[in-house]
Design a protein around this motif. Structure first.
Motif, PDB file in Angstrom:
ATOM      1  N   GLY A 108       1.580  -7.062 -19.900  1.00 45.48           N
ATOM      2  CA  GLY A 108       1.299  -5.508 -19.187  1.00 45.48           C
ATOM      3  C   GLY A 108       2.323  -4.718 -19.388  1.00 45.48           C
ATOM      4  O   GLY A 108       3.463  -5.124 -19.455  1.00 45.48           O
ATOM      5  N   GLY A 109       1.988  -3.437 -18.923  1.00 48.28           N
ATOM      6  CA  GLY A 109       3.014  -2.465 -18.876  1.00 48.28           C
ATOM      7  C   GLY A 109       2.447  -1.175 -19.117  1.00 48.28           C
ATOM      8  O   GLY A 109       1.115  -0.971 -19.072  1.00 48.28           O
ATOM      9  N   GLY A 110       3.390  -0.129 -19.134  1.00 43.17           N
ATOM     10  CA  GLY A 110       2.844   1.265 -19.312  1.00 43.17           C
ATOM     11  C   GLY A 110       3.458   2.031 -17.994  1.00 43.17           C
ATOM     12  O   GLY A 110       4.572   2.010 -17.645  1.00 43.17           O
ATOM     13  N   SER A 111       2.927   3.275 -17.899  1.00 40.34           N
ATOM     14  CA  SER A 111       3.314   4.238 -16.947  1.00 40.34           C
ATOM     15  C   SER A 111       2.496   4.300 -15.773  1.00 40.34           C
ATOM     16  O   SER A 111       1.485   4.579 -15.797  1.00 40.34           O
ATOM     17  CB  SER A 111       3.639   5.523 -17.671  1.00 40.34           C
ATOM     18  N   SER A 112       3.145   3.790 -14.534  1.00 38.65           N
ATOM     19  CA  SER A 112       2.333   3.902 -13.234  1.00 38.65           C
ATOM     20  C   SER A 112       3.130   5.060 -12.427  1.00 38.65           C
ATOM     21  O   SER A 112       4.314   5.163 -11.957  1.00 38.65           O
ATOM     22  CB  SER A 112       2.321   2.669 -12.551  1.00 38.65           C
ATOM     23  N   GLY A 113       2.273   6.013 -11.960  1.00 37.96           N
ATOM     24  CA  GLY A 113       2.627   6.989 -11.052  1.00 37.96           C
ATOM     25  C   GLY A 113       2.680   6.397  -9.594  1.00 37.96           C
ATOM     26  O   GLY A 113       1.949   5.329  -9.206  1.00 37.96           O
ATOM     27  N   LEU A 114       3.414   6.933  -8.830  1.00 39.07           N
ATOM     28  CA  LEU A 114       3.580   6.549  -7.313  1.00 39.07           C
ATOM     29  C   LEU A 114       3.036   7.486  -6.453  1.00 39.07           C
ATOM     30  O   LEU A 114       3.186   8.736  -6.632  1.00 39.07           O
ATOM     31  CB  LEU A 114       4.953   6.369  -6.917  1.00 39.07           C
ATOM     32  N   VAL A 115       2.372   7.201  -5.498  1.00 33.37           N
ATOM     33  CA  VAL A 115       1.520   8.122  -4.462  1.00 33.37           C
ATOM     34  C   VAL A 115       2.637   8.688  -3.678  1.00 33.37           C
ATOM     35  O   VAL A 115       2.842   9.844  -3.488  1.00 33.37           O
ATOM     36  CB  VAL A 115       0.546   7.511  -3.853  1.00 33.37           C
ATOM     37  N   ASP A 116       3.435   7.777  -2.931  1.00 29.39           N
ATOM     38  CA  ASP A 116       4.448   8.230  -1.997  1.00 29.39           C
ATOM     39  C   ASP A 116       5.807   7.707  -2.328  1.00 29.39           C
ATOM     40  O   ASP A 116       6.167   6.720  -1.773  1.00 29.39           O
ATOM     41  CB  ASP A 116       4.192   7.836  -0.572  1.00 29.39           C
ATOM     42  N   GLY A 117       6.369   7.948  -3.556  1.00 28.50           N
ATOM     43  CA  GLY A 117       7.749   7.535  -3.822  1.00 28.50           C
ATOM     44  C   GLY A 117       8.834   8.381  -3.281  1.00 28.50           C
ATOM     45  O   GLY A 117       9.956   7.988  -3.592  1.00 28.50           O
ATOM     46  N   THR A 118       8.638   8.993  -2.154  1.00 26.88           N
ATOM     47  CA  THR A 118       9.810   9.432  -1.569  1.00 26.88           C
ATOM     48  C   THR A 118      10.607   8.546  -0.905  1.00 26.88           C
ATOM     49  O   THR A 118      10.247   7.865  -0.085  1.00 26.88           O
ATOM     50  CB  THR A 118       9.259  10.708  -0.396  1.00 26.88           C
ATOM     51  N   VAL A 119      11.752   8.831  -1.094  1.00 21.89           N
ATOM     52  CA  VAL A 119      12.866   7.852  -0.617  1.00 21.89           C
ATOM     53  C   VAL A 119      13.861   8.882   0.211  1.00 21.89           C
ATOM     54  O   VAL A 119      14.782   9.820  -0.455  1.00 21.89           O
ATOM     55  CB  VAL A 119      13.746   6.901  -1.499  1.00 21.89           C
ATOM     56  N   GLU A 120      13.568   8.969   1.507  1.00 21.46           N
ATOM     57  CA  GLU A 120      14.423   9.898   2.364  1.00 21.46           C
ATOM     58  C   GLU A 120      16.355   9.542   2.334  1.00 21.46           C
ATOM     59  O   GLU A 120      16.623   8.458   1.854  1.00 21.46           O
ATOM     60  CB  GLU A 120      14.102   9.713   3.534  1.00 21.46           C
ATOM     61  N   ALA A 121      17.006  10.595   2.518  1.00 21.96           N
ATOM     62  CA  ALA A 121      18.242  10.304   2.382  1.00 21.96           C
ATOM     63  C   ALA A 121      18.624   9.263   3.467  1.00 21.96           C
ATOM     64  O   ALA A 121      18.197   9.139   4.391  1.00 21.96           O
ATOM     65  CB  ALA A 121      19.199  11.719   3.092  1.00 21.96           C
ATOM     66  N   ASN A 122      19.836   8.441   2.962  1.00 21.41           N
ATOM     67  CA  ASN A 122      20.424   7.291   3.721  1.00 21.41           C
ATOM     68  C   ASN A 122      19.496   6.333   4.172  1.00 21.41           C
ATOM     69  O   ASN A 122      19.381   5.824   5.298  1.00 21.41           O
ATOM     70  CB  ASN A 122      21.179   7.769   4.905  1.00 21.41           C
ATOM     71  N   THR A 123      18.405   6.014   3.091  1.00 24.09           N
ATOM     72  CA  THR A 123      17.496   5.046   3.362  1.00 24.09           C
ATOM     73  C   THR A 123      17.109   4.155   2.113  1.00 24.09           C
ATOM     74  O   THR A 123      17.691   4.467   1.195  1.00 24.09           O
ATOM     75  CB  THR A 123      16.308   5.441   3.905  1.00 24.09           C
ATOM     76  N   VAL A 124      16.689   2.854   2.499  1.00 25.24           N
ATOM     77  CA  VAL A 124      16.327   1.997   1.434  1.00 25.24           C
ATOM     78  C   VAL A 124      14.732   1.653   1.727  1.00 25.24           C
ATOM     79  O   VAL A 124      14.115   1.742   2.802  1.00 25.24           O
ATOM     80  CB  VAL A 124      16.962   0.619   1.710  1.00 25.24           C
ATOM     81  N   LYS A 125      14.171   1.983   0.475  1.00 26.16           N
ATOM     82  CA  LYS A 125      12.578   1.878   0.362  1.00 26.16           C
ATOM     83  C   LYS A 125      12.126   0.980  -0.559  1.00 26.16           C
ATOM     84  O   LYS A 125      12.609   0.946  -1.647  1.00 26.16           O
ATOM     85  CB  LYS A 125      12.122   3.071   0.309  1.00 26.16           C
ATOM     86  N   GLU A 126      11.019   0.240  -0.262  1.00 24.43           N
ATOM     87  CA  GLU A 126      10.339  -0.646  -1.243  1.00 24.43           C
ATOM     88  C   GLU A 126       9.149   0.397  -1.890  1.00 24.43           C
ATOM     89  O   GLU A 126       8.560   0.717  -1.110  1.00 24.43           O
ATOM     90  CB  GLU A 126       9.978  -1.755  -0.723  1.00 24.43           C
ATOM     91  N   LEU A 127       9.295   0.204  -3.088  1.00 23.39           N
ATOM     92  CA  LEU A 127       8.292   0.790  -3.952  1.00 23.39           C
ATOM     93  C   LEU A 127       7.370  -0.241  -4.777  1.00 23.39           C
ATOM     94  O   LEU A 127       8.150  -1.036  -5.137  1.00 23.39           O
ATOM     95  CB  LEU A 127       8.716   1.862  -4.899  1.00 23.39           C
ATOM     96  N   SER A 128       5.988  -0.025  -4.938  1.00 20.86           N
ATOM     97  CA  SER A 128       5.391  -1.049  -5.910  1.00 20.86           C
ATOM     98  C   SER A 128       4.413  -0.261  -6.653  1.00 20.86           C
ATOM     99  O   SER A 128       3.638   0.726  -6.377  1.00 20.86           O
ATOM    100  CB  SER A 128       5.024  -2.126  -5.045  1.00 20.86           C
ATOM    101  N   VAL A 129       4.106  -0.901  -7.827  1.00 21.23           N
ATOM    102  CA  VAL A 129       2.955  -0.445  -8.695  1.00 21.23           C
ATOM    103  C   VAL A 129       1.981  -1.868  -8.716  1.00 21.23           C
ATOM    104  O   VAL A 129       2.702  -2.909  -9.060  1.00 21.23           O
ATOM    105  CB  VAL A 129       3.235   0.287  -9.917  1.00 21.23           C
ATOM    106  N   MET A 130       0.984  -1.876  -9.078  1.00 18.50           N
ATOM    107  CA  MET A 130       0.192  -2.828  -9.273  1.00 18.50           C
ATOM    108  C   MET A 130      -0.899  -2.614 -10.515  1.00 18.50           C
ATOM    109  O   MET A 130      -1.408  -1.650 -10.789  1.00 18.50           O
ATOM    110  CB  MET A 130      -0.460  -3.310  -7.999  1.00 18.50           C
ATOM    111  N   TYR A 131      -1.268  -3.839 -11.058  1.00 20.51           N
ATOM    112  CA  TYR A 131      -2.581  -3.901 -11.967  1.00 20.51           C
ATOM    113  C   TYR A 131      -3.012  -5.133 -12.163  1.00 20.51           C
ATOM    114  O   TYR A 131      -2.712  -6.161 -11.601  1.00 20.51           O
ATOM    115  CB  TYR A 131      -1.718  -3.300 -13.402  1.00 20.51           C
TER     116      TYR A 131
END
Lengths: 184, 203
Positions: free
Chosen positions: A103-126
């Protein structure tokens, strides 16, 4: 003579006053540039992971690619796309070959905003449906068991939320070949 | 006492020249940097500012240095160009200077820095020089007070008179010298005629 000298002095004083304002502008430009550069070099992907879950009811595999993005800078960033390729095989020998792709490709993120001085987990699924080439490859890689050697390659794209023109910046996906256990 | 006052005045003039040139350079550097880093700010003055700002600052420099010697106008343009270049380099290299980006090739934006510096040097000097000369000419013809112009005209006519007098004196001297030379030649000839062995005395 004196009148003329006064006039040139007056123009000179105005010139110096405008220059002081311009110097402030230069300082502002320099500090903005530093802030942006700091953001571009300090944002990083702390970890990348693959989670594979089997849905026995529909006979499908759900593949989730997760990233842990750290943004220690003063500016918000927006991760808007993850370009990836997932590989699975019985061993690490031919793991990165094209035949091991599941699998692979390009997946857009709905809410990919990572605010300043934070750590955020982002995920894409297929999903990998039964009967597909990727399904067969994954089944082959698991060899009747519930785990397979997997590898993830690619990058994430981000932009600065406040600076529209600072776009298309890349984040690596730090992933080393590892044995992934299929859930379910 | 008068000499010390003169020195003081010269120092003040030089200081003013440097201050004005650096001020003009700062203004030009701000517009250039704003243009180069337009993506990083809300303020984008546009490409034409690369021509307008050095020209305008050059004109102003020309106007305010019209009282000084002509070479001061050129020097002010050169100082302005040097300072503009330094300021633009400082701004474009600020992430490096502050130790934020250790590898200049690591970020995309650094790639344009040398080009931008070159543009600054190539554009500012000729345009500001053109502006300064234009400004100086404009100031000499319009801004200078009528009294000042009269004073200059008087000075000019006085100098011309002095030259005329000098010419006359030189002419007089030249004539006197020629006369003297002719007399001396005559005397020599006469002496020669008197001492000659086959001359009238021996015959």
């Amino acid at each position: 003579m004196k009148k003329h000298l006064e006039l040139t002095n007056l123009i000179g004083v105005v010139l110096v006053a405008v220059a002081i304002v311009s110097a402030g502008g230069l300082y502002y430009l320099g500090s903005e540039y530093c802030t942006i550069s700091n953001t571009l070099v300090s944002v990083e992907t702390l970890s990348a992971d693959i989670i594979v879950a089997r849905d026995n009811v529909t006979d499908r595999y759900q593949v989730i690619v997760t990233l842990l993005v750290s943004n220690p800078s003063e500016l918000d960033i927006e991760v808007y796309s993850i370009e990836y390729m997932v590989y699975a095989d019985k061993s690490t020998t031919t793991l990165t070959s094209y035949d091991a792709t599941i699998g692979g490709g390009s997946s857009g993120l709905v809410d990919g905003t990572v605010e300043a001085n934070t750590v955020k987990e982002l995920s894409v699924m297929y999903l990998i449906g039964s009967g597909s080439l990727y399904y067969e490859r994954l089944e082959y890689a698991m060899a009747g068991g519930n785990s397979a050697w997997m590898y993830l390659s690619g990058f994430a794209l981000f932009k600065l939320s406040d600076y529209e023109e600072v776009d298309g910046q890349r984040l690596g996906l730090p992933f080393y070949p590892r044995e992934v256990t299929v859930i379910g | 006492m008068a000499e010390s006052s003169n020195e003081h005045e010269t120092f003040r003039t030089k200081l003013k020249l440097v201050l004005w040139s650096v001020s003009a350079g700062t203004i030009v550097a701000f517009f250039f940097s704003s243009n180069f880093l337009a993506w990083a700010t809300q303020f984008n003055p546009g490409g034409s500012i690369l021509f307008i700002s050095p020209l305008m600052c050059g004109i102003i420099l020309g106007v305010i240095t019209c009282q000084m010697e002509a070479i001061s106008t050129v020097i002010s343009s050169i100082i302005m160009t040097i300072w503009t270049t330094i300021a633009v380099i400082l701004v474009l290299m600020s992430p490096l200077l502050f130790g934020i980006v250790l590898d200049p090739t690591g970020t995309l934006w650094m790639i344009h820095a040398p080009q931008n510096m070159l543009i600054t040097i190539l554009l500012v000097l000729p345009i500001s020089l053109l502006g300064a000369i234009t400004g100086r000419l404009f100031a000499e013809n319009t801004i200078l007070s009528s009294a000042m112009r009269r004073e200059r005209a008087m000075l000019k006519s006085e100098t011309e008179e002095w030259y005329k007098m000098l010419e006359e004196k030189l002419e007089e001297k030249r004539e006197a010298l020629e006369k003297l030379k002719a007399e001396q030649e005559m005397n020599i000839l006469r002496e020669k005629e008197g001492k000659a062995p086959g001359g009238p005395e021996n015959g």
